[in-house]
Design a protein around this motif. Structure first.
Motif, short mmCIF file in Angstrom:
data_model
loop_
_atom_site.label_atom_id
_atom_site.label_comp_id
_atom_site.label_asym_id
_atom_site.label_seq_id
_atom_site.Cartn_x
_atom_site.Cartn_y
_atom_site.Cartn_z
N HIS A 89 0.84 -1.20 0.00
CA HIS A 89 0.00 0.00 0.00
C HIS A 89 0.87 1.24 0.00
CE1 HIS A 89 0.68 0.25 4.40
NE2 HIS A 89 0.37 1.52 4.25
N ALA A 90 0.32 2.28 -0.57
CA ALA A 90 0.97 3.59 -0.62
C ALA A 90 -0.13 4.63 -0.51
CB ALA A 90 1.76 3.76 -1.92
N GLY A 91 -0.09 5.39 0.57
CA GLY A 91 -1.16 6.36 0.79
C GLY A 91 -2.49 5.65 0.93
N GLU A 92 -3.46 6.05 0.14
CA GLU A 92 -4.80 5.47 0.22
C GLU A 92 -5.01 4.32 -0.76
OE1 GLU A 92 -7.82 8.84 1.74
OE2 GLU A 92 -7.08 9.18 -0.32
N LEU A 93 -3.98 3.98 -1.54
CA LEU A 93 -4.11 2.90 -2.51
C LEU A 93 -3.50 1.61 -1.96
CD1 LEU A 93 -3.28 4.39 -6.03
CD2 LEU A 93 -5.49 3.60 -5.17
N VAL A 94 -4.16 0.49 -2.26
CA VAL A 94 -3.69 -0.83 -1.85
C VAL A 94 -3.68 -1.73 -3.06
CG1 VAL A 94 -4.11 -2.80 -0.34
CG2 VAL A 94 -4.69 -0.50 0.45
N ALA A 95 -2.60 -2.49 -3.24
CA ALA A 95 -2.49 -3.45 -4.33
C ALA A 95 -2.45 -4.85 -3.74
CB ALA A 95 -1.25 -3.18 -5.17
N LEU A 96 -3.36 -5.71 -4.19
CA LEU A 96 -3.44 -7.09 -3.72
C LEU A 96 -2.98 -8.02 -4.83
CD1 LEU A 96 -7.08 -7.03 -2.24
CD2 LEU A 96 -4.97 -6.26 -1.14
N TRP A 97 -2.09 -8.95 -4.51
CA TRP A 97 -1.65 -9.96 -5.48
C TRP A 97 -2.73 -11.02 -5.62
CZ3 TRP A 97 -0.88 -15.17 -5.90
CH2 TRP A 97 0.00 -15.62 -6.90
N LEU A 98 -3.22 -11.22 -6.84
CA LEU A 98 -4.21 -12.26 -7.11
C LEU A 98 -3.63 -13.40 -7.94
CD1 LEU A 98 -7.45 -10.22 -7.93
CD2 LEU A 98 -6.64 -11.06 -5.71
N GLY A 99 -2.56 -13.12 -8.66
CA GLY A 99 -1.92 -14.13 -9.51
C GLY A 99 -0.64 -13.55 -10.10
N PRO A 100 0.13 -14.36 -10.82
CA PRO A 100 1.41 -13.89 -11.36
C PRO A 100 1.28 -12.67 -12.28
CG PRO A 100 1.25 -16.28 -11.52
CD PRO A 100 -0.10 -15.79 -11.11
N ASP A 101 0.11 -12.52 -12.91
CA ASP A 101 -0.08 -11.36 -13.80
C ASP A 101 -1.38 -10.62 -13.48
OD1 ASP A 101 -1.97 -13.17 -14.67
OD2 ASP A 101 -1.50 -12.97 -16.81
N GLU A 102 -1.85 -10.75 -12.23
CA GLU A 102 -3.16 -10.17 -11.89
C GLU A 102 -3.13 -9.55 -10.49
OE1 GLU A 102 -7.90 -11.44 -11.78
OE2 GLU A 102 -6.34 -12.98 -11.96
N TRP A 103 -3.70 -8.34 -10.39
CA TRP A 103 -3.75 -7.62 -9.12
C TRP A 103 -5.12 -6.97 -8.97
CZ3 TRP A 103 0.13 -7.81 -12.55
CH2 TRP A 103 1.39 -8.26 -12.09
N LEU A 104 -5.48 -6.69 -7.73
CA LEU A 104 -6.66 -5.90 -7.43
C LEU A 104 -6.18 -4.63 -6.74
CD1 LEU A 104 -9.80 -5.82 -7.49
CD2 LEU A 104 -9.72 -6.65 -5.12
N LEU A 105 -6.49 -3.49 -7.34
CA LEU A 105 -6.15 -2.21 -6.74
C LEU A 105 -7.38 -1.67 -6.02
CD1 LEU A 105 -3.97 -0.40 -9.45
CD2 LEU A 105 -3.31 -2.08 -7.73
N VAL A 106 -7.21 -1.30 -4.76
CA VAL A 106 -8.32 -0.85 -3.93
C VAL A 106 -8.00 0.56 -3.43
CG1 VAL A 106 -9.75 -1.34 -1.92
CG2 VAL A 106 -8.74 -3.23 -3.22
N GLY A 107 -9.00 1.44 -3.53
CA GLY A 107 -8.81 2.82 -3.08
C GLY A 107 -10.09 3.39 -2.53
#
Length: 216
Positions: A89-107
Motif C-alpha cells: 500500500h501507498a497512501g490510500e491505494l492498496v495493491a493485492l496480489w491475485l496471480g502472477p499477472d493479476e492484481w486488485l487495486l483498492v482505493g
C-alpha cells in the motif's frame, strides 16, 4: 388513424434526465448496519464489524516484468506486489496480489475513473487489462481481539499470525462464500473481507451467527 400528436406528447424526450439520476447509491449491506453495530457493542469490542461500501476496485492484468508494470509503479507511486498473496500500500491505494499477472487495486470511494485513467495513460501502448469491478464486491471490516477466531470458524486457511500475518491476502472461502481476505498491515486494523455483493447479506448473517459466542 392514431392521434400521433398525443403519442408524441406522452413520449419522454431522449434528452430528459433519467428518473434515477440524482439518487444516492445504496450499499449492499445498508440494511445490516444496525445489526453489525449491535454485534460490536454487545461483544464489548471483542469483535468489531462494519461495511466499507463503495471502495474503488480495479482488476489489473499485465506482464509483471514488462514496461507497463514499471510505468504504473512510477505513476501511482505504488509497486505491484510480486510475492504471492501479499499486499502493498501507498497512501490510500492498496495493491493485492491475485496471480502472477493479476492484481486488485483498492482505493477510496469514487476514484475508479481517475485511477483507471492514470493506469492506462501510464501503460501507453503496452498490453494491459484494466476492469472496474467496484460494483462487483463490497467490503466487510472485521477487527477486534477475537477477529481471527471469528474468521477461523469458516475459513480453511491457517489464520495464525505466523501464517497469515499483516500484509497478506488470499482468495479463499468464508462460510462457504468465495472472498478475498486481506490482513491489514496497520496496527489493530484487522481484516478486510471482500465479498460479491449478491452474497454479502448471507455472509453477514454467517458472521453474526458465528460471533454469537463473543457477544454478552
Amino acid at each position: 388513424m392514431a392521434d400521433t400528436t398525443t403519442l408524441s406528447a406522452a413520449r419522454p424526450s431522449l434528452s430528459s434526465p433519467s428518473p434515477l439520476s440524482g439518487l444516492s447509491p445504496v450499499s449492499p449491506l445498508a440494511d445490516a448496519a444496525c445489526r453489525l453495530a449491535a454485534a460490536t457493542r454487545t461483544s464489548g469490542g471483542a469483535i468489531r464489524l462494519a461495511e466499507l461500501p463503495f471502495l474503488t476496485q480495479l482488476n489489473v492484468r499485465l506482464d509483471a516484468k514488462g514496461a507497463a508494470a514499471d510505468a504504473i509503479r512510477l505513476a501511482l507511486d505504488l509497486p505491484l506486489p510480486l510475492a504471492p498473496n501479499t499486499v502493498v500500500h501507498a497512501g490510500e491505494l492498496v495493491a493485492l496480489w491475485l496471480g502472477p499477472d493479476e492484481w486488485l487495486l483498492v482505493g477510496p470511494p469514487g476514484g475508479e475513473r481517475d485511477l483507471e485513467s492514470r493506469i492506462r495513460e501510464a501503460a501507453g501502448d503496452e498490453p494491459v487489462s484494466v476492469i472496474d469491478v467496484s460494483a462487483q464486491r463490497t467490503t466487510l471490516l472485521v477487527t477486534g481481539p477475537r477477529a481471527r477466531d471469528l474468521l477461523a470458524h469458516g475459513c480453511p486457511l491457517d489464520l495464525h499470525s505466523r501464517a497469515f500475518g499483516p500484509g497478506r491476502c488470499a482468495q479463499t472461502t468464508l462460510g462457504r462464500t468465495q472472498v478475498v481476505l486481506v490482513a491489514r498491515d496497520e496496527a489493530r486494523a484487522g481484516f478486510w473481507v471482500l465479498v460479491r455483493s449478491s452474497f454479502a447479506g448471507y455472509l453477514t448473517d454467517w458472521l453474526l451467527d458465528a460471533g454469537t459466542e463473543y457477544m454478552g
